[in-house]
Design a protein around this motif. Structure first.
Motif, PDB file in Angstrom:
ATOM      1  N   GLN A  65     -18.698  60.059 -13.748  1.00 21.69           N
ATOM      2  CA  GLN A  65     -18.935  59.484 -15.068  1.00 21.69           C
ATOM      3  C   GLN A  65     -18.537  58.024 -15.143  1.00 21.69           C
ATOM      4  O   GLN A  65     -18.949  57.302 -16.036  1.00 21.69           O
ATOM      5  N   ASP A  66     -17.749  57.582 -14.190  1.00 21.41           N
ATOM      6  CA  ASP A  66     -17.262  56.203 -14.196  1.00 21.41           C
ATOM      7  C   ASP A  66     -18.391  55.271 -13.772  1.00 21.41           C
ATOM      8  O   ASP A  66     -18.926  55.434 -12.686  1.00 21.41           O
ATOM      9  N   PRO A  67     -18.757  54.299 -14.603  1.00 18.78           N
ATOM     10  CA  PRO A  67     -19.864  53.407 -14.207  1.00 18.78           C
ATOM     11  C   PRO A  67     -19.564  52.602 -12.956  1.00 18.78           C
ATOM     12  O   PRO A  67     -20.476  52.218 -12.237  1.00 18.78           O
ATOM     13  N   ALA A  68     -18.284  52.366 -12.683  1.00 17.15           N
ATOM     14  CA  ALA A  68     -17.960  51.550 -11.507  1.00 17.15           C
ATOM     15  C   ALA A  68     -18.291  52.261 -10.208  1.00 17.15           C
ATOM     16  O   ALA A  68     -18.506  51.626  -9.176  1.00 17.15           O
ATOM     17  N   PHE A  69     -18.344  53.606 -10.236  1.00 17.48           N
ATOM     18  CA  PHE A  69     -18.488  54.325  -8.976  1.00 17.48           C
ATOM     19  C   PHE A  69     -19.870  54.244  -8.342  1.00 17.48           C
ATOM     20  O   PHE A  69     -19.989  53.882  -7.165  1.00 17.48           O
ATOM     21  N   PRO A  70     -20.951  54.582  -9.059  1.00 18.26           N
ATOM     22  CA  PRO A  70     -22.259  54.475  -8.387  1.00 18.26           C
ATOM     23  C   PRO A  70     -22.541  53.052  -7.919  1.00 18.26           C
ATOM     24  O   PRO A  70     -23.129  52.839  -6.871  1.00 18.26           O
ATOM     25  N   LEU A  71     -22.061  52.077  -8.722  1.00 15.25           N
ATOM     26  CA  LEU A  71     -22.226  50.691  -8.305  1.00 15.25           C
ATOM     27  C   LEU A  71     -21.499  50.453  -6.985  1.00 15.25           C
ATOM     28  O   LEU A  71     -22.034  49.831  -6.066  1.00 15.25           O
ATOM     29  N   ALA A  72     -20.275  50.968  -6.887  1.00 15.55           N
ATOM     30  CA  ALA A  72     -19.506  50.781  -5.657  1.00 15.55           C
ATOM     31  C   ALA A  72     -20.216  51.411  -4.479  1.00 15.55           C
ATOM     32  O   ALA A  72     -20.249  50.853  -3.375  1.00 15.55           O
TER      33      ALA A  72
END
Lengths: 293, 303, 450
Positions: A65-72
């Motif tokens: 759910q954290d937006p930073a993760f798929p980006l990472a």
């Protein structure tokens, strides 16, 4: 008879023991702990430092759910593809090929220059790269001299900057591996092709590369997996910014585990990193297996 | 015996099955390629220059008493930064500690890797592939992820602040790559040569020592260099596992140039970095020089 | 496995403590050791000197006791990590250590710090400590777990040359937010290529964004981040939106640095090293340690700073009480909760922080004195021309609500400021994003609308 055979098998593999012991005690154990920690809310400080609770897959759900993760995840793949698979690998091969044709003096000098970047301690290389790409750094100064536009590399194009920096830093390894590999290509093959009228590029593509494909696959694998773990370089250059624009998985894991003290969440990110490595590794293993007749 | 092996065996191994004396495999293409050689020179020099560019900052900053993070030619170049840094506790002792850690790690890793690579390379077994795959993932592990449990482990085993224990841990983290690379280089040494030695009555161990290892010379050199350099630059591991100031390697003591509130003593940092990098560079040159002579030989076994 | 072992170790330690308490203390018995951990770098040796002095004093006064100093060479973040690792198990936890005020509350939650209330009550020097500074070591339960070493405050640093060139009277003392904006606009009109007023914003400068920027605004509106009475995080406050709106105005009218510069983690280096000395910057909000960079031997030595720079308190929104806003960070000394020699450890702490050692340390590290006797000392007051001004802000200074959730909350605030100065969100939208983020971090039941 079977027992004898089994006994012989064990005896044969005895030399693997020292490595096994080291790996099991110092790597396997902690990795398993890390996996276990990702299923708890262990912290570096705070209420859950000494008494972490079991939270099951909560950390992983939070990841999704954290937006930073798929980006990472995407940035990590881009970083690996750009700097390892394309950058270091191709440049290393090119350097190895060129060095065989150039004068020994030039080869030695350039080889040393390339290796110098690799040999520098990571923190120093990171600072040198930061100084190179910063707004008033060497790259912009050069571009200005040639008349091209200056760019704020670290803020407008952070991924480009870190990819180039990583290529600069790590090409030496590929170069060394390919030099050794190319030296193993029998001259008769290339000379026979030359006598048949094949040009330099054709010789390279149809004779040399197929002969060293084992080394290529192995090199790709090692370089990819190492690049997955790159942290200090990115951290010093951009600190993962701007706005998470260069936050790869190792940077995210470090941020969560040590800046926010959330060990559980940080090790969850690290677990995903290992999984990504597994995916790349599996792909290369298939490639390798196809090569071996 | 080893030296004789090189001289004596060379034509036999190379000449087997091939008519007449041939130039060494892997040697430079003979004859009219002077033009090709020149553009290769130019291309190489261009690439080399690109690699040296980021180091400009390092050089300028080290000679500039008022260095910042911007690259500029020093107005009043001087060796102040170097003299400030050349003290036993800032430089010499940490460098010595780095040497101990890195050389120790290199040695331990090399021995363990060679021992492990031999069965993996020479024997066929169902064990090989799973083992190699399993340790493969060890190469992509960011060590920061496991430092918390490793610290806990060291506390329990009372191994904190111990150089030997830290060397063992560093070796363990370098092993995956080292085993892969060593096995690869070992695969390149044909079994035929060893079998010839066995026929002569040598044991497997003797065969390994006198035939395989010398022929893997350059490969072993690459592995050692690689492990040494990784250990030389490793900050987090010795930072966490070593406690007393006297044991810290240069990778950790470099952080003494980072002051409070984020200020950095750039000039001294640059000077320190250069002095810190010189030993490893020298090591590379030595190993490359040594490997260079045997480099030509390694071609003999690739057939 | 680790948990069970640390539980066992804790039980053993507790048993030992009980046994030790039951048996009468033997004053001449055995060699007792106290471990002291702290930060030391090439440029930060003031603490090391202080501990060396304290060690000599203490060992002379307590025969049979050895003080083992364990300096850790690292930057702030890495020092925090190493300390946190050491505190995880009683066998490696130091007895006395250098602790960031930022970490006090979360370490108390973790059970790492010893409650010092009863011991402090018996220490004569404790009432010489400034009442505001004592907050630094307080935890949520009201108990004191750490003693401040020194502190810092924040204020507006301005370049008199720039101000005079724009026709503004110095010394300058803004009466409110509007005054700041008007003055900045005046500077912009008079000197177009000077940056009128810098306020850090965005994630690049990290904690600096909030400590030297946003909180000065927020706490001047009467709102706050954390409601101490209900122990809940405040969301939806008008003050939060107003503060974001101020930043929006500042940046959109080009009264501050370009947003791309604001996002650079190293922009503060330009502020100190380039813009102020070259009179290219009108004013900035920065910490009281600013002179340490400009002094002889500092990173950006600037001989003329004493004449060219001025300092003014950051005003509240409309100038109402208490008239100024400041934030404090700073470091403390704490005692480990599972120390085997709590009394000895505490006594060492008091030796290290006695008047003499405190004075020497405070002056050497350009800190603000937390002891009133040190603050009154002539040597301290003459260390640099701004000491008096920045020290007077201790009376209005605030500390961060540094619980274990705080780092994430701080990151959410930084994100809000970044969204606003880059124009991606309006102040209202960014404030709403922040509210949602806080609810996500601590849970909706830990938030309160005020």
């Amino acid at each position: 008879m079977a027992a004898n055979h089994r006994g012989r098998q064990v005896l044969r593999y005895l030399p693997v023991l020292p490595a096994m012991v080291l790996l099991c005690v110092f790597l396997a154990g902690p990795v398993l702990w890390a996996f276990h920690a990702s299923l708890t809310n262990a912290g570096l400080t705070g209420r859950h430092a000494r008494n972490p609770d079991w939270v099951g897959l909560d950390n992983y759900q939070r990841l999704l759910q954290d937006p930073a993760f798929p980006l990472a995840l995407v940035l990590t793949v881009v970083f690996v593809a750009g700097s390892a698979i394309l950058g270091q690998n191709v440049l290393g091969l090119a350097l190895a090929v060129l060095m065989r044709r150039a004068r020994p003096v030039v080869s030695a000098t350039v080889g040393t220059a390339v290796v110098a970047a690799w040999v520098l301690p990571e923190i120093v290389a990171a600072f040198a790269a930061y100084a190179f790409f910063s707004r008033d750094g060497t790259l912009n100064q050069l571009l200005a001299k040639v008349g091209l536009a200056e760019t704020d590399w670290l803020y407008a194009l952070p991924m480009v900057a870190v990819i180039l920096a990583n290529v600069w830093r790590g090409t030496a390894f590929s170069m060394l591996v390919y030099r050794t590999a190319l030296n193993g290509v029998p001259a008769e093959l290339t000379e026979a092709a030359q006598m048949d009228g094949a040009g330099a590029w054709q010789r390279l593509a149809f004779i040399t590369l197929p002969v060293i494909r084992g080394s290529i696959a192995t090199n790709l694998m090692l370089v990819t997996l190492q690049t997955l773990a790159v942290f200090t370089l990115i951290w010093v250059m951009t600190a993962g910014g701007p706005a998470n624009g260069s936050t790869t998985l190792p940077v995210l894991a470090y941020q969560e585990a040590f800046k926010f003290g959330d060990i559980g969440y940080g090790t969850a990110v690290a677990s995903v990193l290992i999984l990504t490595g597994a995916v790349f590794g599996a792909a290369y293993l298939r490639l390798l297996r196809e090569q071996k007749p | 015996m080893t030296v004789q092996l090189r001289r004596g065996r060379r034509p036999a191994g190379q000449g087997a099955g091939r008519p007449g004396p041939k130039p060494l495999p892997g040697s430079r293409p003979r004859g009219g390629n002077l033009r090709g050689s020149t553009w290769a020179d130019v291309a190489l020099l261009l690439i080399g220059a690109c690699f040296l560019l980021p180091l400009l900052w390092l050089v300028f900053a080290s000679l500039d008493p008022t260095a910042g993070h911007a690259t500029k030619v020093p107005e009043r170049p001087g060796l102040d930064n170097f003299t400030a840094v050349l003290t036993p506790e800032l430089l010499f002792r940490p460098l010595w500690n780095s040497l101990v850690l890195s050389a120790g790690t290199g040695a331990v890793t090399l021995v363990a890797a060679v021992l492990a690579a031999y069965p993996l390379s020479r024997y066929r077994s169902r064990f090989n592939t799973p083992f190699m795959s399993a340790i493969l993932f060890g190469t992509c592990l960011p060590v920061t992820a496991i430092m918390v449990p490793v610290y806990g482990l060291f506390v329990q085993l009372r191994l904190l602040d111990s150089m030997p224990a830290t060397v063992l841990f560093l070796a363990a983290t370098s092993l995956p790559m080292a085993i892969w690379m060593t096995r690869n280089f070992m695969d390149a040494v044909p079994l035929a040569l060893e079998e010839a030695a066995w026929v002569d009555g040598a044991s497997r161990l003797a065969g390994l020592r006198s035939i395989v290892l010398p022929l893997m010379g350059p490969g072993l050199g690459v592995v050692f260099i690689f492990v040494f350099i990784q250990a030389w630059g490793n900050f987090f591991v010795p930072f966490v596992l070593l406690l007393s100031e006297a044991r810290q390697p240069a990778a950790v003591s470099i952080f003494s140039f980072f002051g409070q509130h984020g200020a950095v003593a750039y000039g001294q940092l640059a000077a320190f970095s250069i002095l810190y990098s010189v030993p490893v560079l020298a090591l590379y040159v030595v190993v490359a020089r040594g490997s260079g002579n045997a480099l030509a030989l390694s071609g003999a076994v690739r057939g | 496995m680790l948990r069970r072992t640390s539980k066992t170790l804790s039980l053993l330690a507790a048993a030992t403590l009980v046994l030790a308490a039951c048996t009468p203390a033997d004053p001449a018995g055995g060699n007792k050791t106290i471990k002291v951990a702290y930060q030391k770098t090439d440029s930060f040796t003031a603490l090391d000197s202080m501990f060396q002095d304290a060690k000599k004093e203490f060992e002379a006064a307590n025969q049979g006791v050895t003080v083992e100093l364990q300096p850790i060479q690292a930057n702030d973040d890495d020092y925090g990590t190493k300390l946190a690792l050491a505190l995880r198990s009683p066998s490696t936890a130091p007895d006395v250590f250098y602790e960031d005020t930022f970490k006090v509350r979360s370490d108390v939650d973790a059970g790492y710090l010893l409650n010092l209330d009863s011991r402090l009550a018996g220490w004569g020097d404790w009432n010489k400590f400034d009442a505001g500074a004592k907050e630094a070591g307080k935890a949520d339960d009201g108990g004191t777990y750490a003693v401040p070493l020194g502190t810092d405050t924040r204020a507006i640093w301005y370049n008199k040359k720039v101000f005079e060139a724009a026709g503004i009277a110095v010394p300058w003392r803004p009466s409110g937010w509007q005054d700041i904006l008007d003055t900045a606009r005046k500077i912009k009109a008079a000197e177009p290529d000077v940056i009128p007023f810098n306020m850090y914003a965005g994630k690049g400068t990290g904690e600096g964004t909030v400590m030297q920027g946003f909180y000065e605004l927020l706490y001047g509106t009467g709102a706050s981040l954390y409601d101490q009475d209900s122990k809940k995080w405040v969301v939806g406050s008008a003050g939060f939106k107003d503060s974001l709106a101020f930043l929006n105005t500042l940046y959109s009218e080009n009264l501050a640095v370009p947003p791309a510069d604001a996002l650079d983690p190293n922009v503060w280096k330009k502020v100190f090293g380039e813009w102020f000395p070259k009179a290219k910057l009108g004013a900035t909000v920065e910490g009281s340690y600013a002179p340490s960079f400009w002094q002889d031997g500092g990173s950006y030595a600037w001989p003329g700073y004493a004449q060219e720079m001025g300092v003014a308190p950051f005003p509240t929104q409309t100038g109402g009480a208490p008239g100024a806003v400041s934030m404090s960070g700073g470091w403390t000394l704490a005692v480990g909760a599972e120390t085997k020699q709590p009394d000895l450890a505490f006594n060492f702490l008091t030796t290290a922080l006695n008047a003499k050692n405190s004075l020497k340390f405070t002056v050497a590290s350009s800190q603000i004195a937390v002891r009133t006797d040190v603050a009154a000392d002539a040597g301290y007051q003459s260390a640099n021309p701004f000491v008096k001004d920045v020290s007077s802000l201790v009376s209005v200074t605030r500390f961060r609500p540094a619980t274990s959730d705080y780092p994430r909350i701080s990151a959410a605030v930084q994100e809000a400021t970044e969204a606003v100065i880059t124009g991606k969100r309006t102040p209202e939208q960014a404030a709403a994003d922040y509210d949602a983020a806080v609810a996500g971090i601590v849970g909706a039941d830990k938030t309160i609308r005020k």
